[in-house]
Write an enzyme that holds these catalytic residues in place. Sequence first.
Site, PDB file in Angstrom:
ATOM      1  N   GLU A  92       4.902  -6.131   0.404  1.00 17.30           N
ATOM      2  CA  GLU A  92       4.561  -7.544   0.626  1.00 17.30           C
ATOM      3  C   GLU A  92       5.747  -8.482   0.376  1.00 17.30           C
ATOM      4  O   GLU A  92       5.742  -9.614   0.861  1.00 17.30           O
ATOM      5  CB  GLU A  92       3.374  -7.950  -0.247  1.00 17.30           C
ATOM      6  N   HIS A 112      -1.181 -10.652  -5.157  1.00 17.74           N
ATOM      7  CA  HIS A 112      -2.305  -9.880  -5.698  1.00 17.74           C
ATOM      8  C   HIS A 112      -1.752  -9.097  -6.886  1.00 17.74           C
ATOM      9  O   HIS A 112      -0.535  -9.057  -7.096  1.00 17.74           O
ATOM     10  CB  HIS A 112      -2.885  -8.920  -4.642  1.00 17.74           C
TER      11      HIS A 112
HETATM   12 ZN    ZN Z   1       1.797  -4.877  -4.432  1.00 25.26          ZN
END
Ligand code: ZN
Length: 274
Positions: free
Chosen positions: A10, A116
Site C-alpha cells: 500500500e 489500516h
Molecule cells: Zn499493510
Amino acid sequence: MKVFVSVDIEGIGCVVRSEHSSPQGREFQWARKRMTEEVNAAVAGAFAAGASEVAVADSHNVGLNLLADELDPRVRLVMGSPRPLSMMEGVQLGFDAVFLVGYHAMAGTADGVIVHTYTGRIASVKLNGTPVGEIGISAALAGHYGIPVALVTGDDKAAREARELLGDVETVEVKQGLGAYAALCLSPAACNEKIRAGAERALRKARSLKPFRVEEPVQLTVGFTTASAVDRVTAIPGVERLDGTTVAASAADVLQAFRLFHLMTDLVELVPFI
Ligand SMILES: [Zn+2]
C-alpha cells in the site's frame, strides 16, 4: 551488515486503491511489478552502502506478490503464509538493520493512503499506551531481536509516523496522501531513484541507530470496528473487554503481545462485519 527488508504494497509509489492492492484488482499485476522495482531499488542501495547479505519478506496479503524472476538475484526471499511473525518472519534469523518498504500509516490516519492495521477490522493498537500501526509493530518485533529500523518508505503520513515513533530513521516519501484512496504521486522512475538513494543513506547511518524496544511486561490494547469482534477475541485466556469494542491483555514481552494480536486478527475474520 545483514539487512532484512519487509515489503508491503500500500505504500508503494503510484499505488492508491484496492484495484492495486487486492489480488483480484485490475491493476494488481502492475502493482506487483512496482513493488518488485522498489524492493530492487532498496536492495541496490543497501549493497552500495556495503551490505553483505539481504533477505526480503514479501509481506502483503498471503505473501505471494513479488515477481521472483525479476528480483535482484543477490537476495533471499521469504514468501507464503501463514508465518508466526507475519510481516517480519525471518528477522529472528539475525540481521543488523531492517528496512520497511512500501509501508502505510496506522488505521484511522487522515489523508493516509489505504491506511489500516493488519485488517480492516482493527481500529487501533497500543503497546504500553503508545498507538502503533504496522510500522510500530514491525519495529517492535525487530527491536525484540535487538535490530534497529533504518529505513521506512511510503506516503508522507507513513514517513511522519515513522519519524515520530523511531526518531532518526531515514524516510522516503513516494507520494503525498490526499485521502484514503488518493495521492499526489511521483513517477515510478523517480520513486525508485529516491528509494535507492535513501536506502544507501540509511544503511550508512544504521550503526548509530537504536532498536525500538518496548518495556516489559507489555500492556496490549486493541480496538475493533465492531462489538462482535470482541465477543470472539475474549475467548483467548487473559484477554479482557474494556468497553464495547476494546480489549486489553498483558504479555511478558512484545513477541507474546504480537502473538496475541495476530491471533485476534485471525479470529475476527470469523464474525460478521456488524
Ligand atoms: Zn499493510
